[in-house]
Design a protein around this motif. Structure first.
Motif, PDB file in Angstrom:
ATOM      1  N   LEU A 190       0.825  -1.202   0.000  1.00 35.44           N
ATOM      2  CA  LEU A 190       0.000   0.000   0.000  1.00 35.44           C
ATOM      3  C   LEU A 190       0.867   1.264   0.000  1.00 35.44           C
ATOM      4  O   LEU A 190       1.839   1.366   0.741  1.00 35.44           O
ATOM      5  CB  LEU A 190      -0.910  -0.014   1.228  1.00 35.44           C
ATOM      6  N   LYS A 191       0.475   2.243  -0.830  1.00 38.29           N
ATOM      7  CA  LYS A 191       1.192   3.509  -0.916  1.00 38.29           C
ATOM      8  C   LYS A 191       0.301   4.719  -0.612  1.00 38.29           C
ATOM      9  O   LYS A 191       0.771   5.702  -0.057  1.00 38.29           O
ATOM     10  CB  LYS A 191       1.803   3.680  -2.313  1.00 38.29           C
ATOM     11  N   THR A 192      -0.963   4.663  -1.012  1.00 37.58           N
ATOM     12  CA  THR A 192      -1.865   5.796  -0.835  1.00 37.58           C
ATOM     13  C   THR A 192      -3.192   5.323  -0.274  1.00 37.58           C
ATOM     14  O   THR A 192      -3.789   4.373  -0.800  1.00 37.58           O
ATOM     15  CB  THR A 192      -2.126   6.516  -2.177  1.00 37.58           C
ATOM     16  N   VAL A 193      -3.639   6.008   0.784  1.00 42.84           N
ATOM     17  CA  VAL A 193      -4.984   5.771   1.331  1.00 42.84           C
ATOM     18  C   VAL A 193      -5.653   7.135   1.475  1.00 42.84           C
ATOM     19  O   VAL A 193      -5.224   7.965   2.272  1.00 42.84           O
ATOM     20  CB  VAL A 193      -4.940   5.057   2.698  1.00 42.84           C
TER      21      VAL A 193
ATOM     22  N   ILE B 146      -3.572   4.009  12.286  1.00 43.68           N
ATOM     23  CA  ILE B 146      -2.668   4.632  11.309  1.00 43.68           C
ATOM     24  C   ILE B 146      -1.314   3.910  11.272  1.00 43.68           C
ATOM     25  O   ILE B 146      -0.305   4.468  10.888  1.00 43.68           O
ATOM     26  CB  ILE B 146      -2.470   6.125  11.613  1.00 43.68           C
ATOM     27  N   HIS B 147      -1.332   2.650  11.689  1.00 47.07           N
ATOM     28  CA  HIS B 147      -0.142   1.800  11.619  1.00 47.07           C
ATOM     29  C   HIS B 147      -0.305   0.873  10.428  1.00 47.07           C
ATOM     30  O   HIS B 147      -1.252   0.088  10.356  1.00 47.07           O
ATOM     31  CB  HIS B 147       0.001   0.994  12.919  1.00 47.07           C
ATOM     32  N   PHE B 148       0.602   0.966   9.443  1.00 44.67           N
ATOM     33  CA  PHE B 148       0.506   0.170   8.230  1.00 44.67           C
ATOM     34  C   PHE B 148       1.724  -0.743   8.108  1.00 44.67           C
ATOM     35  O   PHE B 148       2.808  -0.435   8.622  1.00 44.67           O
ATOM     36  CB  PHE B 148       0.417   1.072   6.993  1.00 44.67           C
ATOM     37  N   VAL B 149       1.532  -1.849   7.404  1.00 45.55           N
ATOM     38  CA  VAL B 149       2.639  -2.799   7.241  1.00 45.55           C
ATOM     39  C   VAL B 149       3.546  -2.410   6.087  1.00 45.55           C
ATOM     40  O   VAL B 149       4.638  -2.957   5.954  1.00 45.55           O
ATOM     41  CB  VAL B 149       2.101  -4.226   7.020  1.00 45.55           C
ATOM     42  N   SER B 150       3.120  -1.497   5.219  1.00 44.60           N
ATOM     43  CA  SER B 150       3.951  -1.077   4.102  1.00 44.60           C
ATOM     44  C   SER B 150       4.685   0.216   4.444  1.00 44.60           C
ATOM     45  O   SER B 150       4.308   0.940   5.363  1.00 44.60           O
ATOM     46  CB  SER B 150       3.086  -0.879   2.843  1.00 44.60           C
ATOM     47  N   ASP B 151       5.745   0.500   3.685  1.00 45.24           N
ATOM     48  CA  ASP B 151       6.566   1.677   3.938  1.00 45.24           C
ATOM     49  C   ASP B 151       5.964   2.920   3.277  1.00 45.24           C
ATOM     50  O   ASP B 151       5.419   2.855   2.180  1.00 45.24           O
ATOM     51  CB  ASP B 151       7.976   1.477   3.371  1.00 45.24           C
TER      52      ASP B 151
END
Length: 689
Positions: free
Chosen positions: A279-282, A297-302
């Motif tokens: 994931l890059k954009t939400v 707001i914790h994501f597994v992607s950078d």
């Protein structure tokens, strides 16, 4: 029979030679290369035709409800792409329409249809796209279509680009794309979708972001770009469930860009945080989110760019809780990342929680137009690169905050805040002067008091005593001198006060030094009441009895009983004001309309300025009138709230407090003062003897 049984013709043999006279069996078209009107400009029902680049024919319908059979023999064989605007849906398949104007349906590669004022509603049928077997691009835009036929795309197997936007469908058939394996872009925005079938994109192995396809053509295995903005989507709260497999997009694990803006979402769906590893954009802007916590707001992607502007966020709790770890066969959890956080247009009042170690990688904090009134440097992450706090409630930056910003390279946006320009702003002013400082909107940092651009004024204007020892010394000396003069003057006044008062009063000078009791000793009335005759019932039955029969009793001057008949009204007004220790103004909507009432107030105000004492008492009767309707001087009394309002619980106590003391008390006080003066004179003579 629908007007679409025959489409108006406009491309004629004469076009190739540049002519505008059409040698066909139909009526002539008027116009030139920029556009033609067929059959002519005077026809009540006509078509406006334009040729666009890349073999595109644009057809705009004008009041086309009649029979167009006169144009059925025209030829359009050189075109492969067609745009229809402001036209009703045809009563036959589009393929039949193209066949009747000489274009084989198998040659059509591009079709765009916009009904405009012709409400297509639910008129779209499965057979409308029959025989368009080579169609590559289909646009159905702004047609108010309420349902999507499940088999509509069955006969368009080569479809690559599909735009179905600006309609009113609430749900989509799960077989919608079953016959379009070559689809690379699908835009479903601006509908009223409440759900998306789980297997909607199951067969679309080539689906990808259209922009990515233009730049980096490659074979994709799953959906990477999805725009569902401006619909009616909401999600149920999944609670503590780590990977909710019932999420509609749970099988699209390569999603990179998700746009869910302007829907009805009240929380960040858990799968966005822990399911999509690329994931890059939400984009969740324009939703109903009111609360954020650590896991949301914790994501597994950078480097995820999270957009939360225009929500209803009032609180953020960023204290880290225990993070449930996924199994190893799912993915490796990443912890070295940077974060961009956009919280524009919410209701946040502080940065509490951002000091947590988790946010050491927070690089871009965009939080304009909230309610932040101070910045505590201890709350800011150490690796912050961009800080946008425009449009908040900041009035100054503390020295410690400026020290922090001086040793970092943070790019700042600070405009549209109510900055207080005083001596406390000197360090901030100096901070902005550094050329290397990256303040993007330094030309929008203004003083709240007058809107003056901070960088356009000098430090001496902000703080006149700025780093000027002589100014400080001068101020100290003047202060000491004034204090000494005040002490000596006070001592002299009390020693010779009687003679001083008589001399000052005779020469009308320094009347502030003379007590009001002495000025008013010979006044005939305690108060003159100025009011509109429309309010006389309140004055005569309530106000006057309350003042004349209360304790203490006051002597009141009224128009109807104390004025001399036949005298000029202006003279009587001036005399009543001069003879009264106070002028009571009964301010109401009626008083504002009274010419004499305005004159009485001005006379009382003039007398107050002359005596340099407050002689006017304003009683608001009814609602406080709008300031725009008031005289400038009367507006001052209202704006400073120096009035009493009828109906207040302590109306009479407040009124008597600002009324003068009764004459009997004044006389007693004067006699006491005279006795004291005599005693002082006797003592003085005794000492002389």
């Amino acid at each position: 029979m629908s007007s679409w049984l025959v489409l108006p013709a406009f491309l004629l043999w004469g076009w190739a030679a540049g002519g505008v006279t059409l040698s066909l069996s139909c009526r002539r078209c008027e116009g030139g290369p920029g556009g033609y009107t067929c059959p002519n400009s005077e026809s009540a029902e006509a078509f406006v035709l334009k040729t666009l680049p890349d073999q595109v024919l644009h057809v705009e319908c004008r009041n086309n409800m009649g029979d167009f059979s006169l144009l059925k023999n025209c030829n359009f064989t050189s075109f492969r792409k067609f745009e229809f605007e402001r036209c009703p849906l045809p009563g036959v398949a589009f393929g039949e329409v193209f066949r009747r104007i000489g274009v084989p349906s198998s040659d059509v590669k591009y079709l765009s249809f916009t009904a405009g004022s012709w409400n297509a509603s639910s008129g779209l049928e499965e057979w409308h796209l029959d025989s368009l077997t080579n169609l590559q691009t289909l646009q159905l835009v702004d047609n108010n279509i309420t349902s999507f036929p499940p088999a509509l795309l069955t006969n368009t197997p080569k479809l690559e680009f599909f735009r179905f936007i600006g309609n009113r469908v609430g749900s989509l058939p799960h077989t919608m794309f079953a016959s379009t394996p070559n689809l690379v872009m699908a835009d479903l925005g601006n509908n009223e979708l409440t759900s998306v079938p789980e297997d909607l994109f199951a067969n679309l192995t080539k689906l990808l972001n259209y922009i990515e396809r233009l730049q980096l053509p490659s074979p994709k295995t799953s959906l990477t770009y999805l725009n569902l903005g401006s619909n009616n989507i909401s999600f149920s709260d999944t609670g503590a469930q780590f990977i909710p497999y019932d999420f509609p997009l749970s099988n699209q694990l390569e999603l990179q860009h998700i746009f869910l803006d302007n829907n009805r979402i009240n929380h960040i769906p858990t799968p966005l945080n822990n399911l999509f590893v690329d994931l890059k954009t939400v984009d969740l802007s324009g939703n109903l989110i009111s609360y954020l916590e650590f896991l949301s707001i914790h994501f597994v992607s950078d480097g995820v760019k999270l957009n939360l502007k225009n929500n209803q966020i009032k609180a953020i709790n960023l204290h880290m809780k225990e993070i449930p770890m996924p199994t190893k066969d799912m993915y490796q959890l990443k912890t070295n990342y940077s974060v961009t956080l956009n919280l524009m247009n919410n209701s946040l009042a502080n940065f509490d929680g951002l000091d947590h170690p988790f946010y050491t990688r927070l690089a871009n904090l965009t939080i304009p137009y909230n309610k932040i009134s101070h910045i505590n440097e201890s709350d800011l992450p150490g690796n912050l690169k961009v800080l946008d706090v425009r449009g908040n409630n900041l009035t100054f930056l503390s020295d410690t905050t400026l020290d922090y910003l001086n040793v970092t390279d943070v790019v700042l946006s600070l405009g549209d805040n109510p900055w207080t320009c005083n001596c406390d702003m000197i360090d901030f002013f100096t901070f902005l002067q550094v050329p290397e400082r990256k303040v993007l909107d330094s030309n929008n940092i203004k003083c709240a008091s007058d809107g003056e651009l901070l960088l356009s004024i000098s430090e001496y204007t902000i703080c006149p005593s700025f780093r000027n020892p002589m100014v400080i010394v001068t101020i100290v000396l003047i202060t000491v001198f004034l204090l000494l003069f005040a002490v000596l003057g006070t001592m002299s006044f009390y020693k010779y006060k009687q003679g001083i008062k008589v001399w000052l009063f005779t020469h009308r000078m320094c009347l502030w030094a003379i007590t009001e009791d002495e000025l008013d000793a010979d006044k005939k009335y305690d108060a003159f009441i100025s009011y509109s005759h429309k309010d006389e019932e309140f004055v005569n039955t309530v106000l006057v009895p309350g003042l004349e029969s209360g304790n203490p009793k006051y002597r009141i001057c009224l128009h109807y009983r104390d004025w001399i008949p036949g005298e000029y009204i202006q003279n009587q007004i001036l005399q009543s004001v001069e003879d009264s220790r106070r002028t009571i103004v009964v301010l109401s909507s009626n008083f504002i309309e009274s010419v004499w009432g305005q004159l009485e107030f001005k006379a009382a105000h003039s007398q107050a300025l002359q005596d340099r004492t407050n002689r006017i008492i304003v009683i608001v009767y009814g609602q406080v009138p709008p300031e725009s309707e008031l005289d400038e001087k009367l507006r001052l009394y209202i704006s400073m709230k120096t009035y009493v309002k009828w109906g207040d619980a302590k109306f009479w106590e407040k009124l008597r407090y600002i009324m003068p003391h009764p004459q009997e008390l004044i006389q007693k006080k004067q006699q006491k003062n005279r006795n004291a003066d005599k005693l002082e004179l006797v003592k003085s003579n005794s000492k002389s003897v």
